[in-house]
Each structure stands twice: as C-alpha cells, then as structure tokens.
Write an enzyme that holds these catalytic residues in place. Structure first.
Site, PDB file in Angstrom:
ATOM      1  N   ASP A  37       0.822  -1.208   0.000  1.00 21.59           N
ATOM      2  CA  ASP A  37       0.000   0.000   0.000  1.00 21.59           C
ATOM      3  C   ASP A  37       0.859   1.263   0.000  1.00 21.59           C
ATOM      4  OD1 ASP A  37      -2.037   1.853   0.310  1.00 21.59           O
ATOM      5  OD2 ASP A  37      -3.136   0.635   1.737  1.00 21.59           O
ATOM      6  N   ASP A  38       0.713   2.100  -1.023  1.00 23.02           N
ATOM      7  CA  ASP A  38       1.403   3.394  -1.125  1.00 23.02           C
ATOM      8  C   ASP A  38       2.923   3.267  -1.222  1.00 23.02           C
ATOM      9  OD1 ASP A  38      -1.107   4.471  -0.928  1.00 23.02           O
ATOM     10  OD2 ASP A  38      -0.724   5.671   0.861  1.00 23.02           O
ATOM     11  N   CYS A  43      -6.459   3.729  -3.846  1.00 18.48           N
ATOM     12  CA  CYS A  43      -6.596   2.396  -3.236  1.00 18.48           C
ATOM     13  C   CYS A  43      -7.640   1.474  -3.848  1.00 18.48           C
ATOM     14  CB  CYS A  43      -6.899   2.558  -1.743  1.00 18.48           C
ATOM     15  SG  CYS A  43      -5.516   3.230  -0.791  1.00 18.48           S
ATOM     16  N   ARG A  47      -7.104  -1.768  -6.565  1.00 16.26           N
ATOM     17  CA  ARG A  47      -7.367  -3.146  -6.117  1.00 16.26           C
ATOM     18  C   ARG A  47      -8.419  -3.817  -6.984  1.00 16.26           C
ATOM     19  NH1 ARG A  47      -4.789  -3.257  -1.036  1.00 16.26           N
ATOM     20  NH2 ARG A  47      -3.837  -1.193  -0.920  1.00 16.26           N
ATOM     21  N   LYS A  96      -5.201  -5.848   3.720  1.00 21.03           N
ATOM     22  CA  LYS A  96      -6.194  -4.807   3.443  1.00 21.03           C
ATOM     23  C   LYS A  96      -7.061  -5.172   2.234  1.00 21.03           C
ATOM     24  CE  LYS A  96      -6.302  -0.076   1.670  1.00 21.03           C
ATOM     25  NZ  LYS A  96      -5.533   1.158   1.460  1.00 21.03           N
ATOM     26  N   HIS A 136     -10.428  -3.279   1.107  1.00 25.33           N
ATOM     27  CA  HIS A 136     -10.779  -1.964   0.558  1.00 25.33           C
ATOM     28  C   HIS A 136     -11.563  -2.028  -0.749  1.00 25.33           C
ATOM     29  CE1 HIS A 136      -9.488   2.509   1.066  1.00 25.33           C
ATOM     30  NE2 HIS A 136     -10.802   2.326   1.053  1.00 25.33           N
ATOM     31  N   SER A 194      -8.473   1.317   4.454  1.00 36.40           N
ATOM     32  CA  SER A 194      -7.210   1.901   4.915  1.00 36.40           C
ATOM     33  C   SER A 194      -7.268   2.200   6.407  1.00 36.40           C
ATOM     34  CB  SER A 194      -6.912   3.197   4.146  1.00 36.40           C
ATOM     35  OG  SER A 194      -6.792   2.958   2.774  1.00 36.40           O
ATOM     36  N   HIS A 227       1.093   2.714   4.066  1.00 35.45           N
ATOM     37  CA  HIS A 227       0.057   3.740   4.151  1.00 35.45           C
ATOM     38  C   HIS A 227       0.086   4.341   5.560  1.00 35.45           C
ATOM     39  CE1 HIS A 227      -3.900   5.607   4.057  1.00 35.45           C
ATOM     40  NE2 HIS A 227      -4.106   5.206   2.819  1.00 35.45           N
ATOM     41  N   ASP A 251       0.008  -0.717  -4.982  1.00 39.42           N
ATOM     42  CA  ASP A 251      -1.280  -0.228  -5.499  1.00 39.42           C
ATOM     43  C   ASP A 251      -1.174   1.142  -6.152  1.00 39.42           C
ATOM     44  OD1 ASP A 251      -0.922   1.209  -3.112  1.00 39.42           O
ATOM     45  OD2 ASP A 251      -3.032   1.123  -2.555  1.00 39.42           O
ATOM     46  N   ASN A 252      -0.223   1.960  -5.729  1.00 40.19           N
ATOM     47  CA  ASN A 252      -0.023   3.293  -6.325  1.00 40.19           C
ATOM     48  C   ASN A 252       1.238   3.901  -5.739  1.00 40.19           C
ATOM     49  OD1 ASN A 252      -2.817   3.796  -4.330  1.00 40.19           O
ATOM     50  ND2 ASN A 252      -0.904   4.779  -3.740  1.00 40.19           N
ATOM     51  N   LYS A 283       0.873   9.668  -5.436  1.00 38.15           N
ATOM     52  CA  LYS A 283      -0.456   9.082  -5.271  1.00 38.15           C
ATOM     53  C   LYS A 283      -1.553  10.104  -5.575  1.00 38.15           C
ATOM     54  CE  LYS A 283      -3.409   7.295  -1.540  1.00 38.15           C
ATOM     55  NZ  LYS A 283      -3.407   6.651  -0.211  1.00 38.15           N
TER      56      LYS A 283
END
Length: 483
Positions: free
Chosen positions: A43-44, A83, A87, A136, A138, A161, A230, A282-283, A303
């Site tokens: 994540d992130d 996010c 996904r 996660k 989401h 998140s 994140h 994811d980003n 992001k």
C-alpha cells in the site's frame, strides 16, 4: 575375462549411461500445471522505495532477492493511483471505471466491487485452488462485498485503509468509526491506537504463513495486500528505530522481513520451486506526508495523480525454472495484465465479461521480442480520462488534479498541502527521454498528438470521459446497496 573389444563396449556404455543420468539431473524439472501463487500488493509504496530501485537509509534484501531470482519490470503501471480503484483493477483485470469502481471507499459507504464481477480468486477457485487473503481489502466494507463473497476461502485483515479511524490526522473534518480486524465476515479485534497498529505487519505475516502450512498439499492462491506503508505508520518493537530513515524506513524494513518470512516458509514446505511470486504496489507515495511518505524514484507527482509518480510502481515476478532470473523488462505493463497472465499459466478460464488486461506469458518466460501492451489509459476521479500513452509517448489532457509541487511536505505524520484542483494544461511527453514529464513537446509532434487523440476517442466511446460528458458504452455497474 573380458576381451578388449567387450571391455571397450562396457566402458563406452557406462560413459553414455552416466552422461544420460547427468543430463537428466541437469534438465529443468517439468513445470506443474497447478503452481501455487503468492501475490504481494503493498500500500502506497513508491517506485523508489526498494534498495534495488534506489532507496536510501534502509535496505530491502528479501525483496531485492526476489528481483535477483526473477524478473523486474520498470514500466509497470497501477491502473489508477488510488486504493480501491487499483485493487479492483488487479483482481478483475479491468480498468476500474469499467467495473464501476472509483476512488477509495469509506466505512459502511454501501459501495463495493460488484459481486457479479469475476476475480482472480474466483477463477482460480473454479480451477481447484484454495484461496486466502490476509491484509487490506478496501473493496467494500459491508458484508455483501467482503472477500468471502468474491472467491476467497479465508480472510483476516482490515476492511479499508487504517487511517479511516478516530485517530486520523484530519479527524475534525471526518469522524470515522472504530477500526476492527475482520476474520471471515466477523469483527474480531479493534485496532485502537498506534501500538495496536504496530502489530499489523506481523499479524498479516503470521496468517499468511499459517495458510501456507495448512494448504501445502494442494494448489493455493495467497493474496497479501499489506496495509503499510500507508499512513499512519507504525513498526513493531523489533524494528522501531532500526533504520536511518526514521519510522518510514523502520516500516519498510519490517515489510521486507515479512516478505522474507513468507518466502522462507515456502522453502521449508518444499513449495519454493512451484510457486509464482508477484510483488507490486497499489499506487505511488502520498508525498505530502513528507518524512512519513516514500519516494516516487524521480517520477513526477505521486499518489492521486495520473503522472508517472502516481501510477508507475515496483513490480517483480519470480518462478524458478520458468521466469529467467536476474532479468529486467522495460516493456509497458499494468496490474490489469496480471489476471489474464495467471489464467494462462494455470489453465483457468477467463471471465465471461470483457476485460482490459493482456497476458504477458511469453515475455515473462524470457521472450524479449514480445510487446504485449502497446497503449495505456490514465483515468482518474470518477471517470476522467486524464492522459493516454502509446509506446513512450504520453499525451496529457487539460484537467484539474492534485499536485504536491509548490508546497512544503508535512512532518511527523501530519500532511502538508496537496491542492486537488490545480489546472494542468494539455501536454505531450516523450517518456523515453523525459520520464520525469518536464518537457512539453506537444507543438513539435502534431502527428503523434493526432495518433494519441484517436486512442483517446476510442477510449471515450468505450469507457466514457467525465471531462467531455461522455458516459461510455461498455461500463458495468459497481456494487451498491440500495435501501
């Protein structure tokens, strides 16, 4: 007593037999038709957040080892830089706006991935796989949208998140409900504070390892969407204060440990050679969090933007004996391409509805002459086409968007400014020479602009474009609870 002639025959026969045995031992082992799959989705994590991509102040030796033993992709795009959308794209093989997903779903919002969409988990489960997700989700926090409704046999994780809780830095603007771990469909334990949050990575790791042990005798799909890095950041006692990069470096060091523990378990269980391991993000990084954010690796913005820093992410795939080790591919790919690639590798069936992903099996096996993906669409917000790419050319359309530039980043977990309605002008970039998207060559290349505009026109007919008030002919509805 053997004659000289017979003795020579025996010697030659022994030599030929020995050579045959040696060659058989050295030959690649036949590949199972049902390889296990481990998919890490961080994540992130920005493009520059690994040692192998230039990170400073901490090291990621276990992830770097994946790259050394597999193939690393330098032109790999998240389908959107946010996010839930990213996904949805990963699991369905579709641009997220095709399946009605946008942004980041909030708690009990009544929105989610439509259960009618076929996910990687459902396709593999129909092909005899056991499926598990730890981390996660989401893609909708209401029970009708949770992982057990989307093809997963097991789930232990957080529904969205972990900044969507009462301790959010923007608490005065958005009061969130308590955040719980979910097992299956039930809330089991509250994450009350940063001490509880410091256990997130370890908890995800423990459950992933347990899943491998339970399912070592049958093919499995293990999805590990790690909630960190994140914000808010928290590392366990064994890692806190251990890096030169502060809490961010501590968190990345622990994430690298987590990958190492899971890889170690595969080896212990004798599954290492027959497991496809995929590692990506994811980003890009949430840059206005400053010392609590990662690095875009020099790409523009981060992001929440359709510039390269928002959507170009680390990507590594390892499968001993099938994916050549130590390879680097610069071919354009996206996380929407993972589903059709896994389907082809495992003999599963593609979804019944249209997808946007393209399988890159031949490239993955080492055929550099293959170029599976020629273009890519940069959608953001609800359904705005903000840019299109063909080969190394990227045409950015005039659009309002987030920018991190011109503002000081935050410190200590508090965000700095990141205006959401900065006006970006139309521009053309040659990413081959200008990956940082700094030199607009629009006026010098009218024929390239015209070619990219044709791709955009087709995309608008297919998927729509809010900026031009077009709905698109082939979008499917997202999941929504109607009262």
């Amino acid at each position: 007593m053997l004659s000289i002639k017979k003795l020579k025959f025996v010697i030659v026969s022994c030599f030929v037999l020995g050579l045959a045995v040696f060659m058989a031992a050295m030959a690649p082992k036949p590949v199972s038709k049902t390889p296990n799959i481990v998919l890490f989705f961080i994540d992130d994590m920005g493009y520059g957040d690994l040692s192998v991509t230039g990170a400073l102040g901490y090291k990621t030796p276990n992830i770097d080892k994946l790259a050394a033993e597999g193939m690393r992709f330098t032109n790999f795009m998240a389908a959107q830089a946010v996010c839930s959308a990213s996904r949805a794209a990963l699991l369905t093989g579709c641009y997220p706006n095709r399946v009605g997903v946008a942004g980041a779903f909030g708690p009990k919002q009544g929105l989610g991935l439509n259960p009618n969409e076929e996910t990687i988990a459902e396709l593999l489960k129909a092909n005899g796989y056991t499926t598990g997700i730890f981390g996660k989700w989401h893609l909708g926090s209401d029970s009708v949208f949770l992982p057990l409704k989307q093809g997963f046999d097991e789930y232990y994780g957080v529904p969205y998140s972990h900044d969507m809780w009462p301790l959010h830095p923007w608490q005065k603007q958005a009061q969130y409900p308590p955040l719980f771990w979910i097992e299956g469909n039930k809330q089991v334990k509250e994450i009350k504070d940063l001490d509880d949050a410091s256990l997130i990575t370890g908890t995800v790791t423990e459950h992933a390892i347990s899943f491998i042990r339970k399912n070592k005798k049958k093919p499995f799909f293990l999805y590990v969407p790690e909630p960190m890095p994140h914000v808010p950041l928290a590392a366990s006692a064994n890692f806190k204060g251990k890096s030169e990069r502060g809490i961010f470096g501590d968190v990345l060091t622990e994430l690298d440990w987590s990958v190492g523990q899971i890889m170690k378990e595969l080896k212990v269980q004798g599954l290492d050679d027959n497991t496809i391991v995929i590692f990506t993000s994811d980003n890009g990084p949430w840059l206005n969090y400053g010392d609590h954010a990662g690095s875009s690796g020099g790409f523009r913005e981060g992001k929440g933007t359709s510039f390269e820093g928002g959507q170009r992410v680390p990507a590594i795939i390892r499968w001993p004996g099938v994916v050549p080790s130590g390879r680097v591919s610069n071919k354009l790919l996206s996380n929407i391409d993972i589903l059709p690639t896994l389907v082809k590798l495992t003999g599963a069936k593609l979804p019944k509805e249209k997808i946007d992903g393209i399988d890159f099996v031949d490239l993955l096996k080492g055929d550099d002459t293959k170029t599976p993906r020629g273009n890519f669409l940069y959608y953001y917000r609800q359904n705005s086409l903000e840019a299109v790419r063909k080969d190394n050319w990227k045409l950015v359309f005039a659009h309002p968007g987030r920018t991190y530039e011109g503002s000081l980043p935050g410190k200590g977990g508090q965000p700095g400014p990141a205006p959401e309605n900065h006006d970006f002008p139309v521009a053309l970039y040659n990413l081959g020479r200008d990956p940082g998207e700094r030199y607009d060559v629009y006026s010098q290349n009218p024929e390239i602009v015209a070619e990219l505009e044709k791709i955009a026109d087709a995309a608008r007919e297919d998927l729509g474009d809010d900026l031009q008030k077009k709905t698109g002919k082939n979008r499917r509805p997202g999941g929504k609870i109607t009262k």
